[in-house]
Structures are given as structure tokens and as C-alpha cells.
Design a protein around this motif. Structure first.
Motif, PDB file in Angstrom:
ATOM      1  N   ASP A   1       7.406  -8.735   2.998  1.00  0.00           N
ATOM      2  CA  ASP A   1       6.917  -9.560   2.112  1.00  0.00           C
ATOM      3  C   ASP A   1       5.492  -9.719   1.979  1.00  0.00           C
ATOM      4  O   ASP A   1       4.905  -9.751   2.884  1.00  0.00           O
TER       5      ASP A   1
ATOM      6  N   LEU B   1       0.593 -14.361  -5.882  1.00  0.00           N
ATOM      7  CA  LEU B   1       1.575 -13.661  -6.217  1.00  0.00           C
ATOM      8  C   LEU B   1       2.321 -13.154  -5.214  1.00  0.00           C
ATOM      9  O   LEU B   1       1.775 -12.955  -3.748  1.00  0.00           O
TER      10      LEU B   1
ATOM     11  N   SER C   1       3.223  -5.117  -6.125  1.00  0.00           N
ATOM     12  CA  SER C   1       4.377  -4.415  -5.413  1.00  0.00           C
ATOM     13  C   SER C   1       4.210  -3.733  -4.218  1.00  0.00           C
ATOM     14  O   SER C   1       2.880  -3.192  -4.079  1.00  0.00           O
TER      15      SER C   1
ATOM     16  N   VAL D   1       0.048  -1.534  -0.903  1.00  0.00           N
ATOM     17  CA  VAL D   1       0.298  -2.659  -1.944  1.00  0.00           C
ATOM     18  C   VAL D   1      -0.461  -2.028  -3.031  1.00  0.00           C
ATOM     19  O   VAL D   1      -1.610  -1.419  -2.931  1.00  0.00           O
TER      20      VAL D   1
ATOM     21  N   ASP E   1       0.610  -8.719 -11.502  1.00  0.00           N
ATOM     22  CA  ASP E   1       2.016  -8.481 -10.681  1.00  0.00           C
ATOM     23  C   ASP E   1       1.488  -7.423  -9.374  1.00  0.00           C
ATOM     24  O   ASP E   1       0.598  -6.574  -9.582  1.00  0.00           O
TER      25      ASP E   1
ATOM     26  N   CYS F   1       5.415 -10.508  -3.415  1.00  0.00           N
ATOM     27  CA  CYS F   1       6.488  -9.604  -4.054  1.00  0.00           C
ATOM     28  C   CYS F   1       7.116  -9.187  -2.606  1.00  0.00           C
ATOM     29  O   CYS F   1       6.744  -9.491  -1.319  1.00  0.00           O
ATOM     30  N   GLY F   2       8.271  -8.683  -2.454  1.00  0.00           N
ATOM     31  CA  GLY F   2       9.029  -7.958  -1.455  1.00  0.00           C
ATOM     32  C   GLY F   2       9.879  -6.931  -1.448  1.00  0.00           C
ATOM     33  O   GLY F   2      10.152  -6.721  -2.629  1.00  0.00           O
ATOM     34  N   ASP F   3      10.020  -6.090  -0.375  1.00  0.00           N
ATOM     35  CA  ASP F   3      11.041  -5.015  -0.625  1.00  0.00           C
ATOM     36  C   ASP F   3      11.413  -4.671   0.828  1.00  0.00           C
ATOM     37  O   ASP F   3      10.951  -4.931   1.740  1.00  0.00           O
TER      38      ASP F   3
END
Length: 211
Positions: A190, A202, A90, A113, A88, A204-206
């Protein structure tokens, strides 16, 4: 002044120099020696660090060369459960916009990251990465501010030691004030990462605060 008196004065002065001059010279030489020794220690320390880095690089190249000369089939241990893989990714909470402007006069957005394995432990990222920054404002269509593609080598060079926790991989995204509506507080980030070891992609985004 009589000659005997002058002689006695010269003798006293000579005696004083004989007593105190070696001490003065010793103090001066000691201070100078300490300064020289301190400088030499610093140089030796830097040379040791450079030598260690070179030895590690040589060792890495030797391992890569040896692996390249072997059969292309993956070793039997490639899928061993003891070998951690990136499970994972993030965006770290330390991400944000720099307070000081760079040489271009803009304040870049610094995205940190991080990756974890199946035990939720920090793990080395080894692969390519795409970073997309998008502005999503109410009543307006999404606006792509920047997209960066990093090669696996660039991702490796982006490694940063963790000051308050696990290491992160830093991506500096150029961001101009003229591209942001007044009062903009957040942008959407992203991350698309493709791992070299497993071939997995993989994502992820925030939202990242840019104030």
C-alpha cells in the motif's frame, strides 16, 4: 668484409631507416595520439555533464531563493489548468523482488511507483510517501512486514528513468526470507502519497509477486 662493401651496406641501411623510420614513428604516434584523444574526449564529456548538472542545480536554487523572497501568497497561475498535478498513483508492474542478494544477504523488494495527471499522462511526484508491506495468508491474521516513510527529498531522489515506459519512483523495501512462510508468492503493498503542490493525499495498493 671489405671496407667499401661495409660502407655500401651501412649506406643502404641508413637509406632504409630514412625511408621507413618516419612512417613507423608516425604509426606509433598516431596510435598513441588516438588513445590520448579518446581519453581526453571521455574526460571532456564527463566534465560537460558535471557542468550541466551544476548549472541546473544553481538555476534551481536561484529560482527557489527568488520565490522565497516574494510574497507568500500563491501566484495567480498556481491553479492554471495547463499546470499538471498528480491525480492518481499506482504500483508499476515492474515491481518485484530482486534476484540477487544485497550486502546483508537478503533480497529486497523493489517497489516502482508512478503518477499520472488528469490526462492520464506521466507527471512528476513531489511529496512525501509511506510504503506498507503486509503479508496476508489464508487462515492467518495479516502480518505487517515493513513500513517505510520517505521525505519529499527522498522521493525526489528515488526517481528512475523509464526503460520501457514512463519514469517511476523506486522504493527498496528490506525483506527477509525468515519472515515469510514457505511457498509465499505474493505480498500486499500500500502506498500513501501526500502531494506538496496540492496537499492532496493519494492512496493505492496492489499485490506484488515476490518469487
Amino acid at each position: 668484409m671489405s671496407l667499401p662493401g661495409f660502407v655500401r651496406r651501412v649506406m643502404r641501411l641508413t637509406l632504409m631507416l630514412a625511408v621507413f623510420l618516419p612512417g613507423i614513428i608516425q604509426i606509433s604516434c598516431t596510435d598513441r595520439s588516438r588513445a590520448i584523444n579518446a581519453g581526453l574526449r571521455d574526460q571532456i564529456h564527463e566534465l560537460k555533464k558535471e557542468n550541466q548538472a551544476l548549472n541546473l542545480r544553481i538555476k534551481e536554487l536561484e529560482i527557489q531563493l527568488e520565490a522565497a523572497g516574494e510574497a507568500t501568497a500563491a501566484p495567480t497561475s498556481a491553479g492554471h489548468p495547463a499546470i499538471p498535478v498528480v491525480t492518481d498513483i499506482s504500483i508499476d508492474a515492474t515491481s518485484g523482488r530482486r534476484q540477487q542478494a544485497d550486502q546483508s544477504g537478503n533480497r529486497p523488494l523493489e517497489i516502482h511507483v508512478k503518477g499520472v495527471d488528469g490526462h492520464n499522462r506521466p507527471v512528476q511526484l513531489a511529496g512525501s510517501m509511506r510504503v506498507q508491506v503486509t503479508l496476508i495468508a489464508e487462515g492467518r491474521p495479516p502480518k505487517e512486514l515493513c513500513t517505510l516513510d520517505l521525505t519529499a527529498q527522498e522521493v525526489r531522489d528515488a526517481w528512475r528513468g523509464g526503460v520501457f515506459g514512463a519514469p517511476t519512483w523506486l522504493v527498496s523495501v528490506p525483506l527477509r526470507d525468515e519472515d515469510l512462510p514457505p511457498g509465499t508468492r505474493m505480498v500486499d503493498v500500500d502506498i500513501f502519497y501526500k502531494d506538496l503542490r496540492t496537499g492532496q493525499q493519494l492512496v493505492c495498493g496492489d499485490k506484488v509477486d515476490i518469487r
